[in-house]
Design a protein around this motif. Structure first.
Motif, PDB file in Angstrom:
ATOM      1  N   ALA A   1       0.704  -1.125   0.011  1.00  0.00           N
ATOM      2  CA  ALA A   1      -0.012   0.048   0.010  1.00  0.00           C
ATOM      3  C   ALA A   1       0.756   1.098   0.096  1.00  0.00           C
ATOM      4  CB  ALA A   1      -1.083   0.070   1.293  1.00  0.00           C
ATOM      5  N   ASP A   2       1.999   1.254   0.696  1.00  0.00           N
ATOM      6  CA  ASP A   2       2.981   2.446   0.848  1.00  0.00           C
ATOM      7  C   ASP A   2       3.547   2.545  -0.570  1.00  0.00           C
ATOM      8  OD1 ASP A   2       1.960   3.216   3.421  1.00  0.00           O
ATOM      9  OD2 ASP A   2       3.534   1.959   4.362  1.00  0.00           O
ATOM     10  N   ALA A   3       3.784   1.554  -1.086  1.00  0.00           N
ATOM     11  CA  ALA A   3       4.586   1.532  -2.458  1.00  0.00           C
ATOM     12  C   ALA A   3       3.680   2.099  -3.437  1.00  0.00           C
ATOM     13  CB  ALA A   3       5.126   0.399  -2.760  1.00  0.00           C
ATOM     14  N   VAL A   4       2.251   1.599  -3.587  1.00  0.00           N
ATOM     15  CA  VAL A   4       1.342   2.048  -4.485  1.00  0.00           C
ATOM     16  C   VAL A   4       1.027   3.533  -4.316  1.00  0.00           C
ATOM     17  CG1 VAL A   4      -0.996   1.583  -5.341  1.00  0.00           C
ATOM     18  CG2 VAL A   4       0.476  -0.398  -4.917  1.00  0.00           C
ATOM     19  N   ALA A   5       1.001   3.970  -3.263  1.00  0.00           N
ATOM     20  CA  ALA A   5       0.835   5.284  -2.911  1.00  0.00           C
ATOM     21  C   ALA A   5       1.705   6.257  -3.498  1.00  0.00           C
ATOM     22  CB  ALA A   5       0.629   5.692  -1.578  1.00  0.00           C
ATOM     23  N   GLN A   6       2.816   5.683  -3.887  1.00  0.00           N
ATOM     24  CA  GLN A   6       4.095   6.699  -4.473  1.00  0.00           C
ATOM     25  C   GLN A   6       4.017   6.290  -6.158  1.00  0.00           C
ATOM     26  OE1 GLN A   6       5.163   9.037  -2.942  1.00  0.00           O
ATOM     27  NE2 GLN A   6       4.357   8.382  -1.027  1.00  0.00           N
TER      28      GLN A   6
END
Length: 351
Positions: A171-176
């Motif tokens: 989720a934190d990767a996809v947010a970027q």
């Protein structure tokens, strides 16, 4: 003072030989090295470099990927000044990972540590994402990007680093990310590689409010299809490897001349036992969607059981983590059919 001036009466050879060769200001103080002394070592031509505010690299060359991770964690996890003396000199001394406090690696860096082939190598990343509690007052700086969270996940230890679990790191990767292909590859590898189940990924994407983004929605469609196919394959393998009777696969059940009762993934008509795979995942990112899906499933199950049909509920995670146990559950349901009243007659049609 120049960089050749001794920093303290304590011998510092053990600092030069330390691995990783990264230390915070608090750690250096335990060796009698002040921030001013450390700064003197970072003058042009000096033996050290300041990697991040309050974090020093104990050699003049570029940091390795390991040293970047340690540096970002030390920066994000540094305690208030009044607590500095309580911090151990190196990770592993005293309480494990105490210098990092609650900080953990997340995002693409965490996925690289989880050995995702679709994640970039650690050294190629411009930023290292570090997950910290929302109350932390530090700011992102240099290559350390802080990601704040109201609820911190349970950390995993990989190669000596505290790392976020795969669903949260995704989720934190996809947010970027804005590249739909990159998002799809990461989500697909998470499921295909056995790192986690689709529902866990979708839950984290929902919590991060990412399910409204078109490129994420497309990737989630692929993720759910991939997860469904893998769960079905595990179910087929369970039946074959554990010598269960061959069922009718993927069928619809109806009352004779009456309404449709619903579809099931496997059905044993002689024993009136059905298996239904639960690969539910909310699509719109709202809690009531999840509740509605569960209510619809529960109503169907209750209807079938009133007709004398035993419904065995399996999930992809259960089939992944406890295949033998799930085979026993199905076998027990088949054997128990001899002790039940005959089930109502139903029509079985291909789905």
């Amino acid at each position: 003072m120049n960089h050749e001036t001794p920093l303290s009466p304590l011998p510092l050879q053990h600092l030069t030989d330390a691995r990783p060769r990264v230390m915070s200001a608090a750690q250096l103080r335990t060796h009698g090295v002040s921030a001013a002394d450390a700064g003197a070592h970072c003058l042009p031509g000096g033996p050290w470099r300041q990697l991040l505010p309050g974090v020093w690299l104990l050699h003049p060359g570029p940091p390795t990927s390991e040293e970047r991770l340690h540096g970002a964690l030390l920066y994000a996890g540094r305690p208030p000044v009044r607590q500095a003396k309580a911090v151990p000199a190196q990770p592993g001394a005293g309480e494990p990972h105490a210098p990092y406090a609650d900080a953990m690696v997340t995002g693409l860096a965490a996925l690289a540590l989880h050995r995702f082939t679709s994640a970039p190598p650690l050294l190629s990343l411009d930023r290292v994402d570090i997950l910290v509690p929302r109350t932390r007052r530090l700011r992102s700086v240099g290559f350390a990007r802080l990601v704040r969270s109201a609820a911190m996940p349970t950390t995993q230890q990989i190669a000596g680093f505290p790392v976020a679990p795969v669903p949260r790191a995704l989720a934190d990767a996809v947010a970027q990310l804005v590249d739909a292909g990159a998002v799809r590859r990461l989500l697909t590898e998470a499921v295909r590689g056995g790192h986690c189940e689709p529902v866990a990924v979708v839950r984290e994407l929902r919590n991060a409010r990412l399910l409204s983004l078109p490129h994420v929605v497309d990737a989630v469609d692929s993720l759910l299809a991939e997860g469904r196919a893998i769960a079905e394959d595990r179910l087929y393998r369970m039946v074959a490897e554990h010598g269960l009777p061959a069922p009718l696969w993927n069928v619809d059940l109806r009352l004779p001349g009456g309404p449709r009762l619903g579809s099931v993934d496997a059905y044993w008509p002689d024993q009136a036992v059905a298996v239904e795979l639960d690969t539910r995942a909310p699509r719109q990112g709202l809690r009531h969607d999840d509740d509605a899906l569960w209510s619809a499933y529960a109503r169907k199950r209750e209807h079938l059981e009133r007709l004398g049909i035993t419904v065995v509920h399996l999930t992809g995670q259960k089939l992944r983590d406890a295949l033998d146990q799930q085979a026993t559950v199905v076998r027990t349901a088949l054997m128990a059919s001899h002790d039940r009243d005959p089930a109502a007659y139903v029509v079985v049609l291909p789905r």
